[in-house]
Scaffold this active site. Structure first.
Site, short mmCIF file in Angstrom:
data_model
loop_
_atom_site.label_atom_id
_atom_site.label_comp_id
_atom_site.label_asym_id
_atom_site.label_seq_id
_atom_site.Cartn_x
_atom_site.Cartn_y
_atom_site.Cartn_z
CG ASP A 81 -5.80 0.35 -3.52
OD1 ASP A 81 -5.20 0.75 -4.53
OD2 ASP A 81 -5.26 -0.32 -2.64
CG ASN A 152 -1.24 -2.90 7.50
OD1 ASN A 152 -1.10 -3.32 6.36
ND2 ASN A 152 -2.05 -1.90 7.80
CG HIS A 154 -2.61 -2.93 3.32
ND1 HIS A 154 -2.56 -1.64 3.81
CD2 HIS A 154 -1.75 -2.93 2.26
CE1 HIS A 154 -1.73 -0.92 3.08
NE2 HIS A 154 -1.23 -1.68 2.15
CD GLU A 159 -5.29 -0.56 5.91
OE1 GLU A 159 -4.43 -1.47 5.92
OE2 GLU A 159 -4.99 0.63 5.73
C1 F6R Z 1 -1.77 -0.20 -3.72
C2 F6R Z 1 -2.06 -1.31 -2.86
C3 F6R Z 1 -1.31 -1.55 -1.59
C4 F6R Z 1 0.20 -1.64 -1.80
C5 F6R Z 1 0.91 -1.83 -0.47
C6 F6R Z 1 2.41 -1.87 -0.63
O1 F6R Z 1 -2.65 -0.19 -4.83
O2 F6R Z 1 -2.93 -2.05 -3.19
O3 F6R Z 1 -1.78 -2.74 -1.00
O4 F6R Z 1 0.48 -2.72 -2.65
O5 F6R Z 1 0.57 -0.81 0.40
O6 F6R Z 1 2.86 -0.61 -0.99
P1 F6R Z 1 4.35 -0.42 -1.52
O7 F6R Z 1 4.44 -1.15 -2.80
O8 F6R Z 1 4.49 1.07 -1.71
O9 F6R Z 1 5.26 -0.98 -0.48
#
Ligand code: F6R
Length: 261
Positions: A81, A152, A154, A159
């Site tokens: 992403d 959440n 994702h 989302e």
């Molecule tokens: C980022 C991504 C997100 C993160 C998620 C957890 O490329 O795909 O799904 O893996 O938001 O973020 P952290 O690792 O910062 O807790």
């Protein structure tokens, strides 16, 4: 490395003593996959994540490159992403993140790096997303997908509300996601409203998936992702039936699992 595996823990959930242990384990797994393909003279298609969770994995991969000669010449990468709109040069873009955390320090060919663009004109987004999907397909799909998980539920920026058959697309970021990014961006008002993300289906089509979750902030969502019936409120729950998924957790992220298994 000692994994804490209780009789009630399913085989594909590994609870490590610490984030460091979990990260070393994942780095080793990735390195082994890269080397196995090298031995066959083949490329490997890696799906990569950003965020805090994979940072130590990338650090270890860099160490392996520098000290043990692990080469990334046969790696083709697709990131999950990117914020939209956000220029690749922005210090918080996922382009910058990947350069700083991994790509600048290993021997990957620049033309083998793929990250959704954050600067695509609104009218061109759909075509960009379709060609991202098509490029993954044309290379035979993702061999190994690395994932973190949002509080959440994702995965990528899929989302809550993202369906199992979703593909690469532009998505509105959830309030929890934007809230979690607000410190870095120095204020909620500076966090982009949208992102481009691979879809749930793009992710679940990967041949192998490794999802990492570290820290107590991920305990509740890991319980839901693993034990609740698959549903779009927790997109990570769609991974439950994947034919080859490993969940790598530290003790803190696993605290609520014993109550459910
Ligand atoms: C980022 C991504 C997100 C993160 C998620 C957890 O490329 O795909 O799904 O893996 O938001 O973020 P952290 O690792 O910062 O807790």
């Amino acid at each position: 490395m000692e994994d804490i595996q209780t009789a009630s823990t399913p085989k594909n959930i590994t609870v490590c003593n610490s984030r460091e242990e979990g990260s070393l384990k994942v780095a080793e797994l990735i390195a082994n996959e890269i080397k196995a393909k090298q031995e066959k003279g083949e490329n490997i298609v890696l799906g990569l994540a950003t965020g805090n969770t994979p940072k130590d994995v990338y650090k270890e991969l860099i160490r392996m490159h520098k000290e043990e000669g692990l080469s990334f010449k046969n790696v083709i990468s697709f990131n999950l992403d990117e914020y939209h709109p956000l220029a690749p040069e922005h210090h918080l873009s996922y382009h910058r993140f990947m350069d700083e955390q991994l790509f600048n320090h290993v021997d990957i060919n620049r033309e083998n790096i793929n990250i959704p663009t954050g600067i695509c004109k609104v009218d061109d987004v759909e075509e960009h997303c379709n060609s991202y999907e098509a490029k993954i397909e044309s290379l035979g799909g993702i061999d190994l997908q690395l994932l973190g998980i949002g509080r959440n539920g994702h995965i990528g920026f899929n989302e809550p509300g993202s369906e199992a058959n979703s593909k690469t697309r532009k998505i509105e970021l959830h309030e929890v996601t934007r809230g979690d990014a607000s410190n870095e961006f120095e204020g909620l008002e500076h966090v982009p409203l949208h992102a481009i993300t691979m879809g749930v289906e793009t992710i679940t089509k990967a041949k192998k998936i490794v999802l990492m979750a570290f820290g107590k902030g991920k305990a509740e969502i890991m319980k839901q992702a693993i034990s609740e019936p698959m549903n779009s409120k927790v997109p990570a729950s769609y991974l439950q039936t994947h034919r080859s998924i490993d969940y790598i957790l530290d003790k803190e992220a696993a605290t609520l699992l014993s109550q459910t298994h």
